[in-house]
Scaffold this motif. Structure first.
Motif, short mmCIF file in Angstrom:
data_model
loop_
_atom_site.label_atom_id
_atom_site.label_comp_id
_atom_site.label_asym_id
_atom_site.label_seq_id
_atom_site.Cartn_x
_atom_site.Cartn_y
_atom_site.Cartn_z
N SER A 13 0.83 -1.21 0.00
CA SER A 13 0.00 0.00 0.00
C SER A 13 0.87 1.26 0.00
O SER A 13 0.60 2.22 -0.75
N ASP A 14 1.93 1.27 0.83
CA ASP A 14 2.84 2.42 0.88
C ASP A 14 3.51 2.65 -0.47
O ASP A 14 3.64 3.79 -0.92
N CYS A 15 3.94 1.57 -1.12
CA CYS A 15 4.58 1.69 -2.44
C CYS A 15 3.61 2.27 -3.47
O CYS A 15 3.99 3.12 -4.28
N MET A 16 2.36 1.82 -3.43
CA MET A 16 1.36 2.35 -4.37
C MET A 16 1.11 3.83 -4.11
O MET A 16 1.01 4.62 -5.04
N GLU A 17 1.04 4.22 -2.83
CA GLU A 17 0.84 5.63 -2.47
C GLU A 17 1.99 6.50 -2.96
O GLU A 17 1.78 7.67 -3.30
N LYS A 18 3.20 5.94 -2.98
CA LYS A 18 4.37 6.68 -3.47
C LYS A 18 4.43 6.72 -5.00
O LYS A 18 5.33 7.33 -5.56
N GLY A 19 3.50 6.03 -5.66
CA GLY A 19 3.48 6.02 -7.12
C GLY A 19 4.45 5.05 -7.75
O GLY A 19 4.74 5.16 -8.95
N MET A 20 4.97 4.12 -6.97
CA MET A 20 5.91 3.14 -7.53
C MET A 20 5.16 2.19 -8.47
O MET A 20 4.07 1.75 -8.14
N PRO A 21 5.74 1.87 -9.62
CA PRO A 21 5.12 0.87 -10.48
C PRO A 21 5.10 -0.48 -9.76
O PRO A 21 6.12 -0.92 -9.22
N ILE A 22 3.96 -1.12 -9.74
CA ILE A 22 3.82 -2.46 -9.15
C ILE A 22 3.84 -3.45 -10.31
O ILE A 22 2.96 -3.43 -11.17
N LEU A 23 4.85 -4.30 -10.32
CA LEU A 23 5.02 -5.27 -11.40
C LEU A 23 4.27 -6.57 -11.12
O LEU A 23 3.82 -7.24 -12.05
N VAL A 24 4.19 -6.94 -9.84
CA VAL A 24 3.45 -8.13 -9.42
C VAL A 24 2.70 -7.77 -8.15
O VAL A 24 3.32 -7.38 -7.15
N ASP A 25 1.37 -7.85 -8.19
CA ASP A 25 0.57 -7.61 -6.99
C ASP A 25 0.82 -8.72 -5.98
O ASP A 25 1.29 -9.81 -6.35
N PRO A 26 0.48 -8.49 -4.70
CA PRO A 26 0.70 -9.52 -3.70
C PRO A 26 0.12 -10.87 -4.12
O PRO A 26 -1.02 -10.96 -4.59
N VAL A 27 0.96 -11.89 -3.96
CA VAL A 27 0.59 -13.24 -4.38
C VAL A 27 1.34 -14.24 -3.50
O VAL A 27 2.43 -13.96 -3.02
N GLU A 28 0.75 -15.41 -3.32
CA GLU A 28 1.40 -16.48 -2.58
C GLU A 28 2.28 -17.27 -3.54
O GLU A 28 1.84 -17.66 -4.61
N MET A 29 3.55 -17.46 -3.17
CA MET A 29 4.51 -18.24 -3.95
C MET A 29 5.05 -19.34 -3.03
O MET A 29 4.83 -19.29 -1.83
N PRO A 30 5.77 -20.31 -3.57
CA PRO A 30 6.29 -21.38 -2.72
C PRO A 30 7.18 -20.90 -1.57
O PRO A 30 7.24 -21.53 -0.52
N PHE A 31 7.85 -19.78 -1.73
CA PHE A 31 8.76 -19.26 -0.70
C PHE A 31 8.09 -18.28 0.25
O PHE A 31 8.70 -17.83 1.22
N GLY A 32 6.83 -17.88 -0.03
CA GLY A 32 6.12 -16.95 0.84
C GLY A 32 5.21 -16.02 0.06
O GLY A 32 5.05 -16.14 -1.15
N HIS A 33 4.60 -15.10 0.78
CA HIS A 33 3.73 -14.09 0.17
C HIS A 33 4.64 -12.96 -0.33
O HIS A 33 5.56 -12.54 0.37
N THR A 34 4.40 -12.47 -1.55
CA THR A 34 5.35 -11.52 -2.15
C THR A 34 4.65 -10.55 -3.08
O THR A 34 3.55 -10.80 -3.55
N PHE A 35 5.31 -9.43 -3.33
CA PHE A 35 4.96 -8.55 -4.44
C PHE A 35 6.25 -7.95 -4.99
O PHE A 35 7.30 -8.01 -4.35
N VAL A 36 6.16 -7.40 -6.21
CA VAL A 36 7.33 -6.81 -6.86
C VAL A 36 6.96 -5.41 -7.36
O VAL A 36 5.95 -5.23 -8.03
N ALA A 37 7.80 -4.45 -7.01
CA ALA A 37 7.67 -3.07 -7.48
C ALA A 37 8.91 -2.72 -8.29
O ALA A 37 9.82 -3.54 -8.43
N ALA A 38 8.96 -1.49 -8.82
CA ALA A 38 10.13 -1.05 -9.58
C ALA A 38 10.59 0.30 -9.08
O ALA A 38 9.79 1.14 -8.67
N ASP A 39 11.92 0.53 -9.16
CA ASP A 39 12.49 1.82 -8.79
C ASP A 39 12.47 2.73 -10.02
O ASP A 39 11.98 2.34 -11.08
N PRO A 40 12.96 3.97 -9.92
CA PRO A 40 12.90 4.90 -11.06
C PRO A 40 13.60 4.42 -12.33
O PRO A 40 13.27 4.86 -13.42
N ASP A 41 14.56 3.49 -12.19
CA ASP A 41 15.28 2.96 -13.35
C ASP A 41 14.72 1.63 -13.84
O ASP A 41 15.25 1.05 -14.78
N GLY A 42 13.68 1.13 -13.20
CA GLY A 42 13.09 -0.14 -13.58
C GLY A 42 13.68 -1.34 -12.87
O GLY A 42 13.30 -2.47 -13.16
#
Length: 123
Positions: free
Chosen positions: A83-112
């Motif tokens: 939620s904080d990342c979305m509020e900062k306008g960070m691109p979200i590449l993968v929304d929160p999802v359950e994976m074999p290693f845990g619950h995760t999401f992926v965002a991107a920095d200004p350079d991708g």
């Protein structure tokens, strides 16, 4: 024996990237000039941000080809971070999802560059 203590990203603007990561991590920038900036990721590991046009020798890699990963305590902490990342306008590449290693999401920095956040399974 090798001791891991540094992550280096090639960026378009080290000062912009330093401000981004400082705000994201709540850590101070400890070195800053137009060609390079640095701040701590943890007590033992520093993050260096090097002007891509000045990297020697030049590197052919493209932003987004690798990730920096951060752990959080649990799924509620991960949801708050998302939620904080979305509020900062960070691109979200993968929304929160359950994976074999845990619950995760992926965002991107200004350079991708990819930033993965993980709440480890079974921890």
């Amino acid at each position: 024996m090798l001791n891991f203590d540094f992550v280096l990203l090639h960026v378009a603007d080290p000062l912009t990237s330093a401000g981004f990561y400082s705000g994201l991590l709540g850590k101070p920038v400890v070195e800053s000039n137009p060609g390079f900036a640095m701040l701590p990721l943890s007590e033992q590991v520093m993050l260096g941000l090097w002007l891509a046009d000045e990297v020697a020798p030049g590197a052919p890699g493209k932003p987004g080809a690798s990730e920096i990963s951060f752990n959080v305590a649990d799924v509620p902490a991960l949801e708050k971070c998302h939620s904080d990342c979305m509020e900062k306008g960070m691109p979200i590449l993968v929304d929160p999802v359950e994976m074999p290693f845990g619950h995760t999401f992926v965002a991107a920095d200004p350079d991708g560059h990819r930033i993965r956040v993980v709440a480890r399974a079974g921890v």
